[in-house]
Design an enzyme around this catalytic site. Structure first.
Site, PDB file in Angstrom:
ATOM      1  N   GLU A  53       0.812  -1.216   0.000  1.00  0.00           N
ATOM      2  CA  GLU A  53       0.000   0.000   0.000  1.00  0.00           C
ATOM      3  C   GLU A  53       0.848   1.269   0.000  1.00  0.00           C
ATOM      4  O   GLU A  53       0.335   2.364   0.147  1.00  0.00           O
ATOM      5  CB  GLU A  53      -1.012  -0.023   1.151  1.00  0.00           C
ATOM      6  CG  GLU A  53      -0.455  -0.427   2.489  1.00  0.00           C
ATOM      7  CD  GLU A  53      -1.522  -0.643   3.556  1.00  0.00           C
ATOM      8  OE1 GLU A  53      -2.703  -0.324   3.338  1.00  0.00           O
ATOM      9  OE2 GLU A  53      -1.152  -1.113   4.649  1.00  0.00           O
ATOM     10  N   ASP A  57      -5.053   2.761   0.546  1.00  0.00           N
ATOM     11  CA  ASP A  57      -3.848   3.537   0.853  1.00  0.00           C
ATOM     12  C   ASP A  57      -2.930   3.667  -0.360  1.00  0.00           C
ATOM     13  O   ASP A  57      -2.296   4.706  -0.536  1.00  0.00           O
ATOM     14  CB  ASP A  57      -3.082   2.901   2.020  1.00  0.00           C
ATOM     15  CG  ASP A  57      -3.656   3.350   3.349  1.00  0.00           C
ATOM     16  OD1 ASP A  57      -3.921   4.558   3.494  1.00  0.00           O
ATOM     17  OD2 ASP A  57      -3.859   2.498   4.230  1.00  0.00           O
TER      18      ASP A  57
HETATM   19  C1  PEP Z   1      -6.204  -0.413   2.187  1.00  0.00           C
HETATM   20  O1  PEP Z   1      -5.438   0.510   2.481  1.00  0.00           O
HETATM   21  O2  PEP Z   1      -6.633  -0.626   1.027  1.00  0.00           O
HETATM   22  C2  PEP Z   1      -6.684  -1.343   3.225  1.00  0.00           C
HETATM   23  C3  PEP Z   1      -7.383  -2.414   2.931  1.00  0.00           C
HETATM   24  O3  PEP Z   1      -6.388  -1.018   4.508  1.00  0.00           O
HETATM   25  P1  PEP Z   1      -7.189   0.071   5.369  1.00  0.00           P
HETATM   26  O4  PEP Z   1      -8.389   0.497   4.558  1.00  0.00           O
HETATM   27  O5  PEP Z   1      -7.538  -0.617   6.643  1.00  0.00           O
HETATM   28  O6  PEP Z   1      -6.161   1.142   5.530  1.00  0.00           O
HETATM   29 MG    MG Z   2      -4.445   0.550   4.414  1.00  0.00          MG
END
Ligand code: PEP
Ligand code: MG
Length: 596
Positions: A449, A473
């Site tokens: 990410e 992210d």
């Molecule tokens: C993301 O970043 O795509 C993810 C699944 O993590 P979170 O939304 O918990 O940051």
């Molecule tokens: Mg994330």
């Protein structure tokens, strides 16, 4: 409700067709009569108390707490009898809050030191806690302040002797309109009479929204003032997907929504027929479709929608709303419950993804200029080895109860992976020495990410068993767009050529190293993106429950070959808009006959 019952509502209603907009919290259309449920805050005033009266005031506060506890215990029994054990931890959270040292200590100190009444003192404590919460950037964590508010409200009601209107025993089919609904309220809803709800308060990730989705009750939240704008008995349409609320619809609007409602229910019914069918293309290529969860409550809905396991179990929740860190047993109990509920399907548990200003507990590292770029996720875990090892121990122990995979968030380089894996090895050795069972072969993965992880995906792939792309992210960091900033939402482009190229690099690097490429960001749950993700070669997509059959529906109509052509073609466009219109043309020409 049958369409004919809805029509009889229409006959008696005036039709000013008022359109109100809130936040869609739980998909589905409901058409019914408004039942305003008084969940407004009790009005309390702060008054001075004579010195001699202070012990009596402290006693009143103590009794208020005790009565609130007794009510919650009774409610717990009632809900356990009605809905089983799986939803009880929300009530337990409220019971825990009633033991909260800050809530009790601060309020008692205010009564004693400031010489004010218990209600005033409790309100001041609440105010202080709310101020703290409002400074929290993360939407999900910010909304946990609603739990504290609900608990305080219960204590206040007990002190002033004002009972709350029950949420049960309604006549006919109603849509509840309330200032706010607590998780306990929602757990008591009888779906044969309450067909939806609308609240002033709440957001997409508030507890009430999560529960509404888990119980599949259409809901719109965050309306701000709807309780003042609507009256008992008025006819209302709610669309829980878009957040639209229409009061006293005219005949055309009514017919339109009735059609949409019937269509939605037809689609949902048809798509649920796919639950037991494999997620496989026409030419026999399978992708594993899994679900994302934060709560045990979400598991039944995931199963009903055909999830082959959990691809992302976010574990932040248990670290919030408290002064002390959860211990190993508490974490283990939570993970074990989810693992057992899903077994034999796999559960992919992500280590803590909080940090900076996002935690209430003593993990808090103080203010940061840029929390999204600060000490969060794996950076925090590596700086707090004891907390990290406690969580790893709990995760590893849960791996003895079913198939568990473990993965780390926000990895930016190989050093972090090696350091995190060294802690896993240390914890494994300790468990082995203590003869505590765990899965020696547990798979270890990382979230992709951060752009640096994409660029060195080939190096990272040598270190782990799987990748899971967090597009929420990855898009934020690649395009420098704050994912929570509504003013920038048009620039938040999943189909940006930089994102598509990144996804290709990640999948290719994973496959070159012989490991799986998974995706658990929101992009995975959009059926429109499926041809590209399939064509790029993703092995697993993890999403919210209702998206699973929708994605599967498209998958089962594709061939791998045509998806590869779509992906290759999409990668030739210079802008997200061009990719988007190309993809739309593919969907229209290839999948218009699809039931969705
Ligand atoms: C993301 O970043 O795509 C993810 C699944 O993590 P979170 O939304 O918990 O940051
Ligand atoms: Mg994330």
């Amino acid at each position: 409700m049958s369409p004919w019952e809805s029509l009889s509502i229409m006959d008696s209603a005036k039709t000013d067709n008022r359109l109100l907009q809130g936040i869609g919290a739980s998909a589905g259309i409901a058409i019914g009569q408004v039942k305003i449920t008084d969940r407004s805050r009790v009005a309390v005033t702060e008054t001075p108390v004579a010195r001699a009266e202070i012990p009596a005031e402290l006693e009143r506060f103590r009794k208020g707490l005790e009565r609130a506890k007794a009510e919650l215990h009774a409610l717990r029994e009632n809900i356990a009898a009605k809905r089983g054990e799986e939803h009880l931890h929300l009530i337990d959270t409220h019971l825990l809050l009633l033991e909260d040292i800050m809530l009790i200590g601060e309020t008692s100190a205010l009564i004693e030191n400031e010489g004010i009444n218990a209600e005033g003192a409790l309100k001041r404590t609440l105010h202080k806690l709310k101020e703290f919460f409002s400074g929290i950037e993360d939407e999900y964590l910010r909304e946990r302040s609603a739990d504290v508010e609900t608990v305080v409200e219960r204590v206040l009601r007990n002190m002033v002797g004002k009972k709350q209107e029950p949420i049960t025993a309604f006549e006919g089919k109603v849509i509840i309109v309330a200032h706010d609904l607590s998780p306990a309220d929602i757990l008591q809803i009888d779906k044969s009479t309450v067909i939806g709800f609308v609240t002033d308060m709440g957001g997409k990730t508030s507890h009430s929204a999560i529960l509404a989705r888990a119980l599949e009750i259409p809901a719109v939240v965050g309306m701000e003032r709807i309780t003042g704008e609507i009256r008992d008995g008025e006819t209302v349409i709610i669309d829980g997907a878009t957040g639209t609320v229409i009061v006293n619809p005219d005949q055309n609007t009514f017919q339109d929504y009735l059609r949409r409602k019937l269509h939605y229910e037809y689609v949902e019914r048809e798509l649920l027929k796919l639950t037991d069918l494999p997620a496989v293309t026409i030419d026999g290529h399978s992708i594993s479709l899994k679900g994302n969860v934060e709560f045990l409550e979400e598991v039944p809905s995931l199963k009903r929608h055909g999830a082959e396991g959990i691809g992302l179990y976010r574990t932040e929740m248990l670290f919030f709303n408290r002064d002390t860190l959860p211990d190993e047993e508490e974490l283990f109990d939570a993970y074990a419950a989810v693992v057992r509920a899903m077994a034999p399907a796999p559960v992919t548990i992500r280590t803590l993804d909080v940090g900076g200003d996002k935690v209430l507990t003593d993990l808090n590292l103080g203010d940061e200029m840029n929390p999204a770029l600060g000490v969060r996720a794996i950076r925090l875990s590596l700086r707090q080895p004891e907390t990290f090892k406690t969580q790893l121990r709990a995760i590893l122990r849960s791996s003895a109860l079913g198939k568990v995979r473990l993965f780390f968030p926000m990895i930016s380089g190989v050093g972090e992976v090696r350091a995190a894996k060294a802690f896993v090895a240390e914890v494994k050795a300790e468990l082995r020495a203590a003869a505590v069972p765990f899965d020696e072969q547990i798979e270890i993965g990382i979230m992709i990410e951060i752009p640096s992880a994409v660029v060195i995906a080939d190096l990272l792939a040598r270190e782990v068993d799987f990748f899971s792309v967090g597009t929420n992210d990855l898009i934020q960091y690649s395009l420098a767009i704050d994912r929570t900033n509504e003013h920038l939402s048009s620039l938040y482009e999943p189909l940006h050529p930089a994102i598509l190229r990144s996804l290709k690099m990640v999948v290719d690097a994973a496959h070159a190293a012989g490991i799986d490429a998974c995706m658990c960001g929101e992009m995975a749950g959009d059926p429109e993106y499926l041809p590209i993700l399939l064509g790029l070669g993703f092995d697993e997509l993890s999403m919210n429950a209702v998206s699973i059959p929708r994605v599967k529906n498209i998958l089962r109509r594709c061939t791998r070959k045509e998806a590869e052509e779509v992906a290759a073609h999409a990668l030739t466009y210079p802008t997200a808009q061009e990719v988007e219109s190309y993809l739309k043309s593919v969907i229209v020409s290839r999948f218009t006959e699809s039931i969705d």
